[in-house]
Design an enzyme around this catalytic site. Structure first.
Site, PDB file in Angstrom:
ATOM      1  CD  GLN A 145      -2.606  -1.426  -0.048  1.00 34.01           C
ATOM      2  OE1 GLN A 145      -3.195  -0.508  -0.608  1.00 34.01           O
ATOM      3  NE2 GLN A 145      -2.550  -2.651  -0.534  1.00 34.01           N
ATOM      4  CG  ASP A 171      -5.867  -6.264   6.006  1.00 33.42           C
ATOM      5  OD1 ASP A 171      -5.607  -7.483   6.099  1.00 33.42           O
ATOM      6  OD2 ASP A 171      -5.142  -5.469   5.378  1.00 33.42           O
TER       7      ASP A 171
END
Length: 390
Positions: free
Chosen positions: A49, A164
């Site tokens: 990310q 997550d």
């Protein structure tokens, strides 16, 4: 390595400067275009990310973390994740959730928009590093679980399921303060979860059974993840290290036992047939799963319930295959192993405003439309905050 580079003409050179940072793990460079208030950059970590650096903030005189989102506009999925994380970071506020200090883009138009930066409070370690370097005493184990539960309770009260949770998405400092981060997969609680989660790519090891087997899911998926992390803090190894989705289920039921017929009857036809086709397993005793030898005996304190037996009882109730039987976050926070830390302003903090539109998760938007949404949100943030001297 810190190197000043020529500034792109699109940037205001009086307010921004460019710094190239070397990722020592990947052996690659990443260029940060940031306000001049941020200096002395050094690599912190990198992942799917984005790249994160440490920096000195000349305005506040504090060390901060700066995350450059990794190619947010290459694919629709990455753009959706970037939008979701940006909205939630700017709205969710709690002591155990990472705090956004600043956000900006050096790009001044939608046509040139390609970079988003998030400035956050600096935490010295992620939990993955801590787990695999240190043996944690009962007090620290208990405190880490308590803080994780406070964070997810606040998220749930604010209408958000994290989805997550894993050790690398949890950070701590030298005072054992814990904070949850990375909201790229978070979702509102009251969306329709009966459909398969096409974008639910949470790290497999911490994935709840109902997700693996295609059942509707609730906020209890976060409780399962915290339970897996708790066991990993004790054992220093991943509890359910599945190689793929099927192997993940095999790892779970071989430890926790074959679920009862009531649970199996809720599965879809193919999943139910598959589960019934497997050899039946009896659940292993939790005294085998997390044995006494994996705790530090000299740190036990029966007076405040800090013992292996009490820790296992909490873990047993967090790791129920059937989510109907699994602890809620309220149940877990009231368990003796963590209740000694209970503070009302942490456990029952007022819900944060949540501007994230749940319908947008299912909107059929193009990459350009997602890019425009993010650009507008960043522009809104910059209009409301002084990103250079505030």
């Amino acid at each position: 390595m810190e190197v000043d580079l020529p500034v792109h003409n699109e940037y205001d050179a009086s307010r921004f400067h460019q710094v190239t940072i070397r990722d020592p793990i990947a052996g690659a460079d990443s260029t940060f275009t940031i306000p001049t208030r941020y200096v002395n950059l050094s690599f912190l970590n990198a992942g799917a990310q984005g790249t994160v650096v440490m920096a000195d903030d000349l305005v506040t005189t504090q060390r901060v973390a700066i995350k450059k989102m990794q190619q947010p506009f290459v694919m629709t999925m990455s753009a959706k994740r970037a939008y979701r994380e940006f909205i939630l970071l700017t709205t969710i506020k709690h002591p155990n959730i990472i705090r956004l200090l600043n956000a900006f883009t050096p790009d001044t138009s939608l046509s040139t928009f390609r970079e988003v930066y998030l400035v956050m409070e600096l935490m010295t370690h992620n939990l993955h590093e801590v787990i695999h370097r240190l043996r944690l005493d009962h007090k620290t184990l208990s405190f880490f679980v308590y803080q994780s539960l406070c964070a997810i309770k606040h998220l749930h009260n604010s209408g958000v399921i994290h989805r997550d949770l894993k050790p690398s998405n949890i950070v701590v400092n030298d005072r054992c303060v814990l904070k949850v981060l990375d909201f790229g997969l978070a979702r509102k609680k009251n969306v329709d979860t009966s459909m398969r989660m096409s974008d639910y790519v949470v790290t497999r090891y911490y994935r709840a059974p109902e997700v693996i087997l295609g059942l509707p899911y609730s906020e209890k998926v976060d409780i399962w993840s915290v339970g897996c992390i708790f066991a990993e803090m004790i054992n220093h190894t991943v509890l359910f290290p599945g190689k793929d989705r099927i192997d993940q289920w095999t790892k779970i039921y071989s430890v926790l036992g074959t679920p009862d017929d009531h649970f199996i009857s809720q599965l879809g036809q193919s999943a139910a047939m598959y589960v019934r086709s497997l050899p039946r397993h009896q659940a292993r005793a939790f005294s085998e799963i997390v044995p006494d030898t994996n705790f530090l005996p000299e740190t036990e304190n029966p007076r405040v319930h800090l013992t292996p037996h009490v820790a296992r009882d909490l873990l047993f109730n967090m790791l129920k295959i059937n989510p109907e039987e699994r602890y809620s976050v309220e149940d877990a926070l009231n368990h003796p192993y963590v209740k000694l830390w209970f503070k009302d302003d942490e456990v029952n903090a007022p819900a944060s405003e949540n501007r994230y539109d749940q319908e947008i998760d299912f909107a059929d938007k193009t990459l350009i439309e997602w890019k425009e949404l993010i650009f507008n949100e960043v522009q809104r943030y910059q209009a409301d905050h002084d990103i250079f001297t505030g």
